[in-house]
Design an enzyme around this catalytic site. Structure first.
Site, PDB file in Angstrom:
ATOM      1  N   GLY A 157       0.837  -1.211   0.000  1.00  0.00           N
ATOM      2  CA  GLY A 157       0.000   0.000   0.000  1.00  0.00           C
ATOM      3  C   GLY A 157       0.864   1.250   0.000  1.00  0.00           C
TER       4      GLY A 157
ATOM      5  NE  ARG B 218      -1.300  -4.740  -0.766  1.00  0.00           N
ATOM      6  CZ  ARG B 218      -2.150  -3.709  -0.669  1.00  0.00           C
ATOM      7  NH1 ARG B 218      -3.056  -3.503  -1.591  1.00  0.00           N
ATOM      8  NH2 ARG B 218      -2.088  -2.899   0.372  1.00  0.00           N
TER       9      ARG B 218
ATOM     10  CG  ASP C 138       4.842  -6.885   8.196  1.00  0.00           C
ATOM     11  OD1 ASP C 138       3.992  -6.777   7.300  1.00  0.00           O
ATOM     12  OD2 ASP C 138       4.587  -7.101   9.396  1.00  0.00           O
TER      13      ASP C 138
ATOM     14  CB  THR D  90       2.659   0.757   5.935  1.00  0.00           C
ATOM     15  OG1 THR D  90       1.293   0.549   6.338  1.00  0.00           O
ATOM     16  CG2 THR D  90       3.542   0.330   7.099  1.00  0.00           C
TER      17      THR D  90
ATOM     18  CG  ASP E 178      -2.175   0.062   8.325  1.00  0.00           C
ATOM     19  OD1 ASP E 178      -2.761   1.071   7.915  1.00  0.00           O
ATOM     20  OD2 ASP E 178      -2.484  -1.096   7.989  1.00  0.00           O
TER      21      ASP E 178
ATOM     22  CG  ASP F 155       1.079  -2.663   9.839  1.00  0.00           C
ATOM     23  OD1 ASP F 155       2.020  -2.018   9.330  1.00  0.00           O
ATOM     24  OD2 ASP F 155       0.330  -3.394   9.176  1.00  0.00           O
TER      25      ASP F 155
ATOM     26  CG  MET G 155      -7.618   2.726   6.011  1.00  0.00           C
ATOM     27  SD  MET G 155      -6.546   2.992   4.596  1.00  0.00           S
ATOM     28  CE  MET G 155      -7.613   2.392   3.285  1.00  0.00           C
TER      29      MET G 155
ATOM     30  NE  ARG H 126      -5.107  -5.098   5.684  1.00  0.00           N
ATOM     31  CZ  ARG H 126      -4.562  -5.213   4.491  1.00  0.00           C
ATOM     32  NH1 ARG H 126      -5.123  -5.987   3.592  1.00  0.00           N
ATOM     33  NH2 ARG H 126      -3.455  -4.580   4.167  1.00  0.00           N
TER      34      ARG H 126
HETATM   35  P1  ADP Z   1       3.086  -4.603   2.718  1.00  0.00           P
HETATM   36  O1  ADP Z   1       4.482  -4.513   2.240  1.00  0.00           O
HETATM   37  O2  ADP Z   1       2.413  -3.270   2.786  1.00  0.00           O
HETATM   38  O3  ADP Z   1       2.960  -5.437   3.991  1.00  0.00           O
HETATM   39  P2  ADP Z   1       2.022  -6.829   1.147  1.00  0.00           P
HETATM   40  O4  ADP Z   1       1.886  -7.786   2.294  1.00  0.00           O
HETATM   41  O5  ADP Z   1       0.901  -6.751   0.172  1.00  0.00           O
HETATM   42  O6  ADP Z   1       2.224  -5.328   1.598  1.00  0.00           O
HETATM   43  O7  ADP Z   1       3.374  -7.206   0.384  1.00  0.00           O
HETATM   44  C1  ADP Z   1       3.814  -6.445  -0.715  1.00  0.00           C
HETATM   45  C2  ADP Z   1       4.501  -7.335  -1.709  1.00  0.00           C
HETATM   46  O8  ADP Z   1       5.668  -7.916  -1.125  1.00  0.00           O
HETATM   47  C3  ADP Z   1       3.693  -8.540  -2.176  1.00  0.00           C
HETATM   48  O9  ADP Z   1       2.763  -8.218  -3.140  1.00  0.00           O
HETATM   49  C4  ADP Z   1       4.804  -9.418  -2.722  1.00  0.00           C
HETATM   50  O10 ADP Z   1       5.251  -8.983  -3.982  1.00  0.00           O
HETATM   51  C5  ADP Z   1       5.915  -9.200  -1.705  1.00  0.00           C
HETATM   52  N1  ADP Z   1       5.836 -10.242  -0.681  1.00  0.00           N
HETATM   53  C6  ADP Z   1       4.968 -10.351   0.354  1.00  0.00           C
HETATM   54  N2  ADP Z   1       5.172 -11.478   1.065  1.00  0.00           N
HETATM   55  C7  ADP Z   1       6.185 -12.124   0.454  1.00  0.00           C
HETATM   56  C8  ADP Z   1       6.890 -13.364   0.688  1.00  0.00           C
HETATM   57  N3  ADP Z   1       6.554 -14.171   1.704  1.00  0.00           N
HETATM   58  N4  ADP Z   1       7.889 -13.689  -0.157  1.00  0.00           N
HETATM   59  C9  ADP Z   1       8.231 -12.886  -1.178  1.00  0.00           C
HETATM   60  N5  ADP Z   1       7.614 -11.720  -1.462  1.00  0.00           N
HETATM   61  C10 ADP Z   1       6.624 -11.340  -0.668  1.00  0.00           C
HETATM   62  O1  F6P Z   2      -1.673  -1.170   4.866  1.00  0.00           O
HETATM   63  C1  F6P Z   2      -2.237   0.051   4.554  1.00  0.00           C
HETATM   64  C2  F6P Z   2      -3.721  -0.090   4.282  1.00  0.00           C
HETATM   65  O2  F6P Z   2      -4.201   1.186   3.951  1.00  0.00           O
HETATM   66  C3  F6P Z   2      -4.541  -0.721   5.412  1.00  0.00           C
HETATM   67  O3  F6P Z   2      -4.849   0.176   6.434  1.00  0.00           O
HETATM   68  C4  F6P Z   2      -5.748  -1.202   4.660  1.00  0.00           C
HETATM   69  O4  F6P Z   2      -6.345  -2.274   5.331  1.00  0.00           O
HETATM   70  C5  F6P Z   2      -5.173  -1.641   3.347  1.00  0.00           C
HETATM   71  O5  F6P Z   2      -3.952  -0.953   3.170  1.00  0.00           O
HETATM   72  C6  F6P Z   2      -6.068  -1.392   2.172  1.00  0.00           C
HETATM   73  O6  F6P Z   2      -5.424  -1.821   1.042  1.00  0.00           O
HETATM   74  P1  F6P Z   2      -5.960  -1.654  -0.465  1.00  0.00           P
HETATM   75  O7  F6P Z   2      -7.265  -0.967  -0.439  1.00  0.00           O
HETATM   76  O8  F6P Z   2      -4.886  -0.913  -1.166  1.00  0.00           O
HETATM   77  O9  F6P Z   2      -6.054  -3.059  -0.967  1.00  0.00           O
END
Ligand code: ADP
Ligand code: F6P
Length: 322
Positions: free
Chosen positions: A13, A74, A105, A127, A129, A131, A171, A173
């Site tokens: 995000g 993502r 993360d 991010t 959040d 978090d 926001m 989650r």
């Molecule tokens: P955030 O970084 O905000 O926590 P996501 O959990 O959607 O958001 O992760 C972002 C991107 O990081 C994913 O779409 C993917 O490309 C990569 N990613 C997430 N988890 C893994 C994983 N276990 N191994 C490799 N890449 C990952």
């Molecule tokens: O992680 C940031 C965040 O804005 C969260 O607070 C929310 O749950 C999520 O992303 C929404 O993600 P999207 O609408 O981009 O799928």
């Protein structure tokens, strides 16, 4: 000897301040004698070869902009080991020896995978959040909280004029930090967060009734996204107490807008530190804020940490919102 190259990407995000972090990476990198590539749309850019060499002016006029000039994504594909190998191979083909990953993360897990595939990665927490367990602060949090604050203040104006109860979903989650901070700052009668189990009678109804007894006629209830059900809660309050109630979901308005001073400054510090680590040949680390200072940690260690909710602050909120 040819100049060493690094790259920067934003993933997951978006968050206000990501641009300031990109700018810091590009400018610090060039200043330290590195070539810096911008990678578009998160890890997808490494899989599709969507990169561009940046210069000092590529990141002009972006420090005050919300969103991310590198776009974000993502990438499901990148979760596969063969895609990670392909991305590493692409980096090697371009002479890219290190990547700064700005995200949450999930993105750090991707950074760990890419480091294991041979390309040093450094994570920067971005991010709204807040978090990420390993860091007290994530870039975007301050802007998002302040946006939520302004929105709730506006909602309060109309709730007050109508003697209503307004429920506002913010926001977060898995994390109640935006709700807690915004709730305190707007004098919310109740704050519901995913970290604290709630009882509707005790934590919402009784709190409203108690304040009614002292003459209060309008009420703000801030609810974190992870708790949800704001519309059902509004209906319940109407039926149970006979007060008009309205629910508002703030949603993505919290993700946009010009970053606050704090987000711009922290993003700049973190971006700089990430480049310094790459320049020193380090990888698999995350830049974090601890005790108010910018430092760094091993990604594995960082990902194993558990987030601690600020119960003391929650207690403050519960004590004074009466
Ligand atoms: P955030 O970084 O905000 O926590 P996501 O959990 O959607 O958001 O992760 C972002 C991107 O990081 C994913 O779409 C993917 O490309 C990569 N990613 C997430 N988890 C893994 C994983 N276990 N191994 C490799 N890449 C990952
Ligand atoms: O992680 C940031 C965040 O804005 C969260 O607070 C929310 O749950 C999520 O992303 C929404 O993600 P999207 O609408 O981009 O799928």
């Amino acid at each position: 000897m040819s100049q060493k190259s690094i790259a920067v990407l934003t993933s997951g995000g978006d968050a206000p301040g990501m641009n300031a972090a990109v700018r810091a990476v590009v400018r610090s990198g060039i200043n330290m004698g590195l070539n810096v590539y911008g990678v578009y749309r998160g890890y997808n850019g490494l899989l599709n070869g969507d990169i561009k060499e940046m210069n000092l002016r590529s990141v002009s006029e972006i420090i005050g902009n919300g969103g991310t000039m590198l776009y974000t994504a993502r990438s499901e594909e990148f979760k596969k080991p063969e895609a990670q190998q392909r991305a590493a191979e692409f980096c090697r083909s371009k002479g890219i020896e290190g990547v700064v990953v700005i995200g949450g993360d999930g993105s750090f897990k991707g950074a760990r995978a890419l480091t294991n595939a041979g390309i040093n990665c450094i994570g920067v927490p971005g991010t709204i959040d807040n978090d990420i367990a390993c860091s007290e602060y994530t870039v975007g949090f301050d802007t998002a909280m302040n946006t939520a604050l302004q929105m709730v203040d506006r909602i309060r104006d109309t709730a007050q004029s109508h003697d209503r109860c307004s429920l506002v979903e913010v926001m977060g989650r898995r994390c109640g930090d935006i709700a807690l901070q915004t709730g305190i700052a707007t004098g919310a009668t109740a704050i519901l967060v995913p970290e604290v189990e709630y009882n509707i009678e005790r934590d919402v109804i009784a709190r409203i009734v108690n304040t009614q007894k002292t003459g209060k006629k309008h009420f703000i209830i801030v609810v974190a996204e992870g708790v949800g059900r704001v519309r059902d809660l509004a209906k319940y309050i109407e039926q149970r107490l006979g007060i008009e109630a309205r629910a508002t979901i703030l949603g993505h308005v919290q993700r946009g807008g010009s970053p606050t001073l704090r987000d711009r400054v922290v993003a700049s510090q973190m971006g700089y530190r990430a480049v310094k680590l790459l320049k020193e040949g380090m990888g698999n680390r995350v830049v974090v804020m601890r005790d108010g200072k910018i430092t760094d940690l091993d990604i594995n260690e960082a990902l194993e940490m558990e987030r601690v909710f600020d119960m003391e602050l929650y207690k403050v909120a519960m004590t004074i919102s009466i």
